[in-house]
Motif scaffolding. Structure first.
Motif, PDB file in Angstrom:
ATOM      1  N   GLU A 168      72.672  58.689   7.258  1.00 35.14           N
ATOM      2  CA  GLU A 168      71.396  58.832   8.171  1.00 35.14           C
ATOM      3  C   GLU A 168      70.769  60.511   7.879  1.00 35.14           C
ATOM      4  N   GLY A 169      71.626  61.410   7.403  1.00 34.90           N
ATOM      5  CA  GLY A 169      71.308  62.613   6.906  1.00 34.90           C
ATOM      6  C   GLY A 169      70.458  62.722   5.690  1.00 34.90           C
ATOM      7  N   HIS A 170      70.773  61.793   4.982  1.00 40.13           N
ATOM      8  CA  HIS A 170      70.121  61.718   3.471  1.00 40.13           C
ATOM      9  C   HIS A 170      68.895  61.027   3.472  1.00 40.13           C
ATOM     10  N   THR A 171      68.905  59.899   4.312  1.00 43.14           N
ATOM     11  CA  THR A 171      67.574  59.223   4.475  1.00 43.14           C
ATOM     12  C   THR A 171      67.349  58.788   5.833  1.00 43.14           C
ATOM     13  N   SER A 172      66.682  59.790   6.694  1.00 44.98           N
ATOM     14  CA  SER A 172      66.549  59.324   8.101  1.00 44.98           C
ATOM     15  C   SER A 172      65.819  57.707   8.456  1.00 44.98           C
ATOM     16  N   THR A 173      66.411  57.329   9.303  1.00 39.50           N
ATOM     17  CA  THR A 173      65.875  55.927   9.849  1.00 39.50           C
ATOM     18  C   THR A 173      64.479  56.048  10.451  1.00 39.50           C
ATOM     19  N   SER A 174      64.196  57.164  10.923  1.00 35.55           N
ATOM     20  CA  SER A 174      62.959  57.144  11.759  1.00 35.55           C
ATOM     21  C   SER A 174      62.614  58.618  11.534  1.00 35.55           C
ATOM     22  N   GLY A 175      61.273  59.041  12.242  1.00 36.69           N
ATOM     23  CA  GLY A 175      60.949  60.161  12.517  1.00 36.69           C
ATOM     24  C   GLY A 175      59.979  60.783  11.185  1.00 36.69           C
ATOM     25  N   PRO A 176      59.809  62.227  11.411  1.00 36.27           N
ATOM     26  CA  PRO A 176      58.557  62.784  10.507  1.00 36.27           C
ATOM     27  C   PRO A 176      59.295  63.353   9.164  1.00 36.27           C
ATOM     28  N   HIS A 177      60.972  63.472   9.204  1.00 37.66           N
ATOM     29  CA  HIS A 177      61.110  63.925   7.918  1.00 37.66           C
ATOM     30  C   HIS A 177      62.034  62.831   7.366  1.00 37.66           C
ATOM     31  N   LEU A 178      62.087  63.278   5.840  1.00 37.30           N
ATOM     32  CA  LEU A 178      62.923  62.266   5.098  1.00 37.30           C
ATOM     33  C   LEU A 178      64.331  62.404   5.161  1.00 37.30           C
ATOM     34  N   ARG A 179      64.640  63.831   5.333  1.00 34.91           N
ATOM     35  CA  ARG A 179      65.976  64.291   5.055  1.00 34.91           C
ATOM     36  C   ARG A 179      66.363  64.863   6.553  1.00 34.91           C
ATOM     37  N   ARG A 180      67.769  64.986   6.743  1.00 41.48           N
ATOM     38  CA  ARG A 180      68.303  65.796   7.966  1.00 41.48           C
ATOM     39  C   ARG A 180      69.268  66.529   7.119  1.00 41.48           C
ATOM     40  N   ILE A 181      68.971  67.543   6.702  1.00 46.51           N
ATOM     41  CA  ILE A 181      69.901  68.350   5.930  1.00 46.51           C
ATOM     42  C   ILE A 181      71.390  68.733   6.458  1.00 46.51           C
ATOM     43  N   ASP A 182      71.102  69.100   7.686  1.00 48.60           N
ATOM     44  CA  ASP A 182      72.354  69.721   8.385  1.00 48.60           C
ATOM     45  C   ASP A 182      73.302  68.603   8.576  1.00 48.60           C
ATOM     46  N   LEU A 183      72.714  67.442   8.988  1.00 50.07           N
ATOM     47  CA  LEU A 183      73.517  66.125   9.235  1.00 50.07           C
ATOM     48  C   LEU A 183      74.404  65.651   7.770  1.00 50.07           C
ATOM     49  N   ALA A 184      73.633  65.694   6.690  1.00 52.73           N
ATOM     50  CA  ALA A 184      74.218  65.233   5.671  1.00 52.73           C
ATOM     51  C   ALA A 184      75.286  66.544   5.178  1.00 52.73           C
ATOM     52  N   ALA A 185      75.058  67.749   5.624  1.00 47.99           N
ATOM     53  CA  ALA A 185      75.894  68.667   5.083  1.00 47.99           C
ATOM     54  C   ALA A 185      77.435  68.649   6.007  1.00 47.99           C
ATOM     55  N   GLU A 186      76.942  68.324   7.139  1.00 51.82           N
ATOM     56  CA  GLU A 186      78.420  68.048   8.088  1.00 51.82           C
ATOM     57  C   GLU A 186      79.083  66.952   7.582  1.00 51.82           C
ATOM     58  N   ALA A 187      78.620  65.961   7.236  1.00 51.28           N
ATOM     59  CA  ALA A 187      79.215  64.763   6.791  1.00 51.28           C
ATOM     60  C   ALA A 187      79.943  65.114   5.458  1.00 51.28           C
ATOM     61  N   ILE A 188      79.395  65.765   4.621  1.00 50.08           N
ATOM     62  CA  ILE A 188      80.095  66.338   3.522  1.00 50.08           C
ATOM     63  C   ILE A 188      81.060  67.169   3.894  1.00 50.08           C
ATOM     64  N   ARG A 189      81.178  68.016   4.845  1.00 47.23           N
ATOM     65  CA  ARG A 189      82.157  68.811   5.226  1.00 47.23           C
ATOM     66  C   ARG A 189      83.304  68.387   5.855  1.00 47.23           C
ATOM     67  N   LEU A 190      83.127  67.203   6.636  1.00 46.72           N
ATOM     68  CA  LEU A 190      84.117  66.508   7.295  1.00 46.72           C
ATOM     69  C   LEU A 190      84.726  65.564   6.261  1.00 46.72           C
ATOM     70  N   THR A 191      83.991  65.112   5.351  1.00 44.20           N
ATOM     71  CA  THR A 191      84.734  64.257   4.031  1.00 44.20           C
ATOM     72  C   THR A 191      85.490  65.078   3.290  1.00 44.20           C
ATOM     73  N   ARG A 192      84.978  66.114   3.085  1.00 45.97           N
ATOM     74  CA  ARG A 192      85.890  67.089   2.076  1.00 45.97           C
ATOM     75  C   ARG A 192      87.282  67.485   2.897  1.00 45.97           C
ATOM     76  N   ALA A 193      87.067  67.750   4.256  1.00 45.87           N
ATOM     77  CA  ALA A 193      88.267  68.015   4.989  1.00 45.87           C
ATOM     78  C   ALA A 193      89.258  66.717   5.112  1.00 45.87           C
ATOM     79  N   LEU A 194      88.817  65.587   5.111  1.00 44.22           N
ATOM     80  CA  LEU A 194      89.526  64.361   4.800  1.00 44.22           C
ATOM     81  C   LEU A 194      90.141  64.472   3.609  1.00 44.22           C
ATOM     82  N   HIS A 195      89.468  64.738   2.460  1.00 44.53           N
ATOM     83  CA  HIS A 195      89.977  64.446   1.160  1.00 44.53           C
ATOM     84  C   HIS A 195      91.171  65.728   0.879  1.00 44.53           C
ATOM     85  N   THR A 196      90.994  66.820   1.680  1.00 43.62           N
ATOM     86  CA  THR A 196      92.026  67.823   1.584  1.00 43.62           C
ATOM     87  C   THR A 196      93.423  67.319   2.324  1.00 43.62           C
TER      88      THR A 196
END
Length: 428
Positions: A197-225
């Motif tokens: 959803e952060g990488h390619t928004s399903t709706s709305g005026p913006h293609l990306r939601r950078i903060d949401l994609a970054a949060e997913a990466i942060r949480l997944t990095r924590a999972l990997h740790t």
């Protein structure tokens, strides 16, 4: 939280740790989550002006503990709840800890929280919202903005999710070994939903939601740790990094979508690509090989290619065939069809797409029409490409995608008036 980045990052890191402490001490995840949110709000208000406390984690636990007591005592079943807390906690835990207490014996409960928030009993949308709030430390307002819904709607969604967990009677602990593998699958799915959803928004005026994609990466990095030997969690992190690395080149100055073939690859994040390739290269030999690792390998082939023309399409097609065997889906079949066109020609790709026309998950979806348009364009059939681009534009609720697809149709229409067809590369 509207505060300085250093404080914001620290609060998001500490949020699941503090929630874990209170949930274990009181045995009430839902109320503990409310108490932690109030502690985070207090910190976001006070720390920027007063400075960080000596022990930020202990400070949050102290404030959250006191608020937890207030919430527990304020309920109708006050006596019963206080008796329950008294029985569960030793005498030395009946008082809030000092803010400078080291708390070195406390363990990190982030993984427990992830499993709890991603319980299969919750709908995916509820699991996503609860994970972002309880594990990510985001406020309800931040999550609502990310998903373009009113804050009241998101608050209800989170509240219902917490009520479902409370009603289930789930204890605050890791699932039993027999259940853990299935629950981990759900955890990865929820994190990937947040990322997509952060990488390619399903709706709305913006293609990306950078903060949401970054949060997913942060949480997944924590999972990997937390699970460094889990190859699929490593594969998921690699997939996110390799995909998001192209982010800076995916949009133009006005936010317009730029296709893979037209992107300036010098703008791709080289450090993220290197990290992603290292992760997937180490994960694949460890095994077992799973869908996220294969998707990461596909992304790595794209990221390593100097151009669309120089991409190793036969390798990508072979990887999609492996992915279909591991986790076949209509979307995987659609991507394999486009890769087939790049290897064997547009006619072969269109034949593969024809087999998906009546699939209930893809029928009426803009991605099927967009893929067909690309392949008709490759084949030089401008009329059909124009019709499919227009169909795809009408089916998507993303404004950047609508504009991109409409402009492709308009460009082809103009070329049809000017001369013979030009060669076009498709995007996977």
């Amino acid at each position: 939280m509207n505060t300085e980045p250093r404080v914001e990052d620290l609060l998001r890191e500490l949020a699941p740790q503090v929630l874990g402490v209170l949930s274990r001490r009181f045995g009430d995840f839902a109320t503990a989550e409310d108490a932690v949110q109030e502690a985070l709000l207090a910190a976001a208000t006070q720390w920027p002006s007063e400075g960080l406390p000596v022990n930020p984690r202990g400070w949050l636990i102290q404030v959250g503990y006191r608020r937890m007591i207030e919430l527990v005592r304020g309920e109708q079943a006050r006596r019963r709840r206080e008796d329950l807390v008294a029985r569960q906690a030793p005498d030395d835990r009946q008082y809030a800890p000092a803010p400078d207490e080291e708390l070195t014996a406390e363990r990190d409960d982030t993984l427990v929280l992830l499993f709890l928030c991603c319980h299969p009993a919750l709908a995916p949308t509820s699991a996503v919202a609860l994970t972002l709030r309880a594990v990510g430390g985001l406020s309800t307002a931040e999550i609502a903005r990310a998903f373009l819904v009113p804050e009241a709607t998101m608050a209800q969604r989170i509240s219902r999710a917490k009520q479902r967990i409370r009603a289930s009677g789930l204890p605050f602990r890791m699932p039993e070994p027999a259940e853990r593998a299935d629950r981990l699958v759900t955890v990865r799915q929820v994190l990937y939903l947040i990322f997509t959803e952060g990488h390619t928004s399903t709706s709305g005026p913006h293609l990306r939601r950078i903060d949401l994609a970054a949060e997913a990466i942060r949480l997944t990095r924590a999972l990997h740790t937390l699970l460094p030997n889990d190859s699929e969690s490593a594969g998921l992190l690699a997939l996110m990094l390799l995909t998001e690395a192209r982010g800076p080149a995916r949009t133009g100055p006005s936010g317009e979508l730029i296709s893979l073939a037209d992107q300036d690859r010098s703008r791709w994040d080289a450090a993220a690509i290197a990290e992603g390739i290292t992760l997937v290269t180490r994960a694949l030999p460890r095994g077992p090989v799973g869908p996220y690792q294969v998707q990461a390998a596909i992304a790595a082939v794209h990221d390593e290619a100097p151009s669309t023309e120089q991409t190793d399409w036969p390798q990508i097609l072979a990887l999609y065939e492996v992915l279909e065997r591991l986790a076949g889906s209509p979307v995987v079949a659609l991507n394999r069809a486009v890769a087939t066109a790049m290897v064997h020609g547009p006619a072969a790709g269109l034949a593969a797409l024809d087999a998906l026309t009546h699939d209930p998950q893809l029928a009426g979806h803009h991605r099927l029409a967009a893929a067909r348009a690309h392949l008709h364009e490759m084949a030089g059939d401008r009329a059909r490409a124009i019709a499919d681009y227009r169909t795809a534009a009408a089916r998507t609720s993303s404004r950047p995608e609508q504009l991109y697809l409409t402009m492709r149709a308009a460009r082809l229409a103009a070329e049809s008036e000017d001369g013979p067809p030009a060669a076009v590369e498709a995007e996977v």
